[in-house]
Design a protein around this motif. Structure first.
Motif, mmCIF file in Angstrom:
data_model
loop_
_atom_site.group_PDB
_atom_site.id
_atom_site.type_symbol
_atom_site.label_atom_id
_atom_site.label_comp_id
_atom_site.label_asym_id
_atom_site.label_seq_id
_atom_site.Cartn_x
_atom_site.Cartn_y
_atom_site.Cartn_z
ATOM 1 N N ARG A 91 49.654 83.509 49.225
ATOM 2 C CA ARG A 91 48.329 83.037 49.616
ATOM 3 C C ARG A 91 48.450 81.901 50.631
ATOM 4 O O ARG A 91 47.693 81.822 51.596
ATOM 5 N N GLU A 92 49.447 81.057 50.414
ATOM 6 C CA GLU A 92 49.667 79.955 51.343
ATOM 7 C C GLU A 92 50.071 80.491 52.713
ATOM 8 O O GLU A 92 49.661 79.981 53.749
ATOM 9 N N ALA A 93 50.915 81.512 52.673
ATOM 10 C CA ALA A 93 51.397 82.092 53.925
ATOM 11 C C ALA A 93 50.231 82.632 54.743
ATOM 12 O O ALA A 93 50.159 82.439 55.957
ATOM 13 N N VAL A 94 49.303 83.282 54.056
ATOM 14 C CA VAL A 94 48.152 83.833 54.760
ATOM 15 C C VAL A 94 47.290 82.707 55.310
ATOM 16 O O VAL A 94 46.898 82.721 56.478
ATOM 17 N N ARG A 95 47.034 81.722 54.486
ATOM 18 C CA ARG A 95 46.205 80.606 54.922
ATOM 19 C C ARG A 95 46.843 79.936 56.134
ATOM 20 O O ARG A 95 46.186 79.656 57.133
ATOM 21 N N SER A 96 48.150 79.717 56.022
ATOM 22 C CA SER A 96 48.868 79.067 57.096
ATOM 23 C C SER A 96 48.896 79.899 58.379
ATOM 24 O O SER A 96 48.667 79.404 59.474
ATOM 25 N N ALA A 97 49.174 81.164 58.212
ATOM 26 C CA ALA A 97 49.239 82.037 59.384
ATOM 27 C C ALA A 97 47.884 82.113 60.080
ATOM 28 O O ALA A 97 47.787 82.149 61.300
ATOM 29 N N LEU A 98 46.840 82.107 59.270
ATOM 30 C CA LEU A 98 45.503 82.178 59.835
ATOM 31 C C LEU A 98 45.236 80.900 60.632
ATOM 32 O O LEU A 98 44.604 80.927 61.685
ATOM 33 N N GLY A 99 45.774 79.807 60.123
ATOM 34 C CA GLY A 99 45.572 78.537 60.796
ATOM 35 C C GLY A 99 46.232 78.449 62.158
ATOM 36 O O GLY A 99 45.754 77.749 63.040
ATOM 37 N N THR A 100 47.311 79.159 62.325
ATOM 38 C CA THR A 100 48.017 79.098 63.607
ATOM 39 C C THR A 100 47.443 80.056 64.640
ATOM 40 O O THR A 100 47.855 80.035 65.795
ATOM 41 N N GLN A 101 46.536 80.902 64.203
ATOM 42 C CA GLN A 101 45.942 81.845 65.147
ATOM 43 C C GLN A 101 44.939 81.148 66.047
ATOM 44 O O GLN A 101 44.165 80.321 65.581
ATOM 45 N N MET A 102 44.928 81.531 67.296
ATOM 46 C CA MET A 102 43.990 80.905 68.206
ATOM 47 C C MET A 102 42.626 81.594 68.192
ATOM 48 O O MET A 102 41.626 81.017 68.567
ATOM 49 N N GLY A 103 42.620 82.829 67.780
ATOM 50 C CA GLY A 103 41.347 83.536 67.770
ATOM 51 C C GLY A 103 41.191 84.342 66.493
ATOM 52 O O GLY A 103 41.818 84.022 65.490
ATOM 53 N N PHE A 104 40.375 85.357 66.581
ATOM 54 C CA PHE A 104 40.177 86.193 65.400
ATOM 55 C C PHE A 104 41.312 87.203 65.281
ATOM 56 O O PHE A 104 41.821 87.693 66.279
ATOM 57 N N VAL A 105 41.671 87.489 64.069
ATOM 58 C CA VAL A 105 42.710 88.480 63.817
ATOM 59 C C VAL A 105 42.228 89.459 62.757
ATOM 60 O O VAL A 105 41.439 89.093 61.891
ATOM 61 N N HIS A 126 28.829 76.273 59.614
ATOM 62 C CA HIS A 126 28.248 77.483 60.202
ATOM 63 C C HIS A 126 28.230 77.366 61.714
ATOM 64 O O HIS A 126 27.842 76.341 62.254
ATOM 65 N N HIS A 127 28.691 78.381 62.350
ATOM 66 C CA HIS A 127 28.682 78.363 63.800
ATOM 67 C C HIS A 127 28.827 79.789 64.303
ATOM 68 O O HIS A 127 28.964 80.720 63.521
ATOM 69 N N HIS A 128 28.827 79.932 65.590
ATOM 70 C CA HIS A 128 28.916 81.276 66.150
ATOM 71 C C HIS A 128 30.109 81.343 67.080
ATOM 72 O O HIS A 128 30.827 80.369 67.250
ATOM 73 N N HIS A 129 30.307 82.482 67.682
ATOM 74 C CA HIS A 129 31.487 82.644 68.522
ATOM 75 C C HIS A 129 31.244 83.308 69.853
ATOM 76 O O HIS A 129 30.338 84.122 70.005
ATOM 77 N N LEU A 130 32.102 82.921 70.759
ATOM 78 C CA LEU A 130 32.098 83.491 72.091
ATOM 79 C C LEU A 130 33.522 84.028 72.177
ATOM 80 O O LEU A 130 34.480 83.273 72.169
ATOM 81 N N ILE A 131 33.629 85.336 72.166
ATOM 82 C CA ILE A 131 34.940 85.960 72.094
ATOM 83 C C ILE A 131 35.294 86.811 73.307
ATOM 84 O O ILE A 131 34.497 87.643 73.747
ATOM 85 N N CYS A 132 36.477 86.589 73.838
ATOM 86 C CA CYS A 132 36.903 87.383 74.992
ATOM 87 C C CYS A 132 37.422 88.722 74.502
ATOM 88 O O CYS A 132 38.319 88.784 73.672
ATOM 89 N N ARG A 133 36.864 89.785 75.044
ATOM 90 C CA ARG A 133 37.256 91.129 74.637
ATOM 91 C C ARG A 133 38.669 91.458 75.082
ATOM 92 O O ARG A 133 39.296 92.368 74.566
ATOM 93 N N SER A 134 39.114 90.755 76.071
ATOM 94 C CA SER A 134 40.434 91.073 76.604
ATOM 95 C C SER A 134 41.570 90.272 75.980
ATOM 96 O O SER A 134 42.491 90.822 75.408
ATOM 97 N N CYS A 135 41.473 88.958 76.067
ATOM 98 C CA CYS A 135 42.581 88.153 75.555
ATOM 99 C C CYS A 135 42.326 87.593 74.164
ATOM 100 O O CYS A 135 43.221 87.029 73.541
ATOM 101 N N GLY A 136 41.134 87.756 73.659
ATOM 102 C CA GLY A 136 40.870 87.286 72.303
ATOM 103 C C GLY A 136 40.504 85.814 72.188
ATOM 104 O O GLY A 136 40.235 85.316 71.100
ATOM 105 N N LEU A 137 40.501 85.123 73.300
ATOM 106 C CA LEU A 137 40.131 83.712 73.288
ATOM 107 C C LEU A 137 38.799 83.547 72.570
ATOM 108 O O LEU A 137 37.863 84.280 72.829
ATOM 109 N N THR A 138 38.776 82.613 71.650
ATOM 110 C CA THR A 138 37.539 82.411 70.905
ATOM 111 C C THR A 138 37.040 80.984 71.047
ATOM 112 O O THR A 138 37.802 80.033 70.895
ATOM 113 N N ILE A 139 35.797 80.857 71.366
ATOM 114 C CA ILE A 139 35.200 79.535 71.495
ATOM 115 C C ILE A 139 34.117 79.413 70.436
ATOM 116 O O ILE A 139 33.257 80.282 70.328
#
Lengths: 132, 132
Positions: free
Chosen positions: A8-22, A75-88
């Motif tokens: 569970r920690e590994a998942v939490r941690s891995a999710l934390g290092t992601q720059m966008g949605f996975v 709560h917030h929303h997202h602006l997601i790049c369809r190409s590179c996955g950049l998420t704002i």
DNA sequence: CTGATTTTGAAAATCATTATCAATTAGCTA
DNA sequence: TAGCTAATTGATAATGATTTTCAAAATCAG
């Protein structure tokens, strides 16, 4: 009772290092690629838990996949790049207000709105074909 | 060349009689239930065509299913009851403007936004458990 | 340390959706 | 109207993501 496992920690941690949605699959591959031997089912379970506890944000991609992202804000929303996955992450009080107003205006309660913008970021624009 | 088949008409027609969003599977069951012998694959194809041609509106339910609905207007959003499926089309110029503004503000182009509100309509509120 | 209970994970089961491909059919043309 | 040809259909297999199963492994309390 909920137990603490390295998985569970590994998942939490891995999710934390992601720059966008996975996607769950993507995160699993990522974990596996980093040497972890975590199972796919476990990643799905951990991600679902995280999302339910509010530690992760989840949304459906236009293709129908479930995507996750570490999240601390309420709560917030997202602006997601369809190409590179950049998420704002974007805050949209006006949209928030609008959603509430619109829902109650029509007698709806407990509104949960899905407000996400998918587009192409400035770096990716040149690489994609123009709309037909 | 695109041909006119009774199947495609059946799908278009069935979609037109729906009061809210339906899944391809649901529409197929509905068609079958009405005596039609249309195939599932055909319903999927017809629905995809309709959506591409702009005759139908499609969105992903929070559960990840693709939902469709007959639609004539250019662009709008939805207020959908999670319980009875009642769908109210809403125009949201302010959200439209906000999405455009937000996207370009961050250098994003060709933004496609997903703005839908899922809630419980006044008739269904009493039947659902309160949020935890 | 021990026991009771939860969690894991590999594989099977689901579920929605898409691809296959032979048989059917729409729409054109003579 | 008959015939031709390419588009369409539909039963089924294939795919892909997600969930379930269940025995083995791991966690936590005492």
């Amino acid at each position: 009772m909920k137990r603490n496992t390295w998985q569970r920690e590994a998942v939490r941690s891995a999710l934390g290092t992601q720059m966008g949605f996975v996607s769950a699959q993507g995160l699993h591959s990522s974990l596996k690629g980093s040497g972890s031997q975590i199972g796919l089912a476990t990643v799905y379970r951990a991600l679902a838990d995280l999302a339910q506890e509010g530690e992760a944000d989840s949304l459906q991609s236009p293709e129908g996949e479930a995507l996750y992202r570490a999240c601390s804000m309420a709560h917030h929303h997202h602006l997601i790049c369809r190409s590179c996955g950049l998420t704002i992450e974007i805050e949209a009080d006006e949209v928030e207000a609008w959603a509430q107003k619109t829902a109650s205006l029509h007698g709806f309660s407990r509104p949960e709105h899905v407000v996400d913008i998918f587009g192409f970021c400035s770096a990716c624009v040149p690489t994609v074909p123009a709309a037909s």
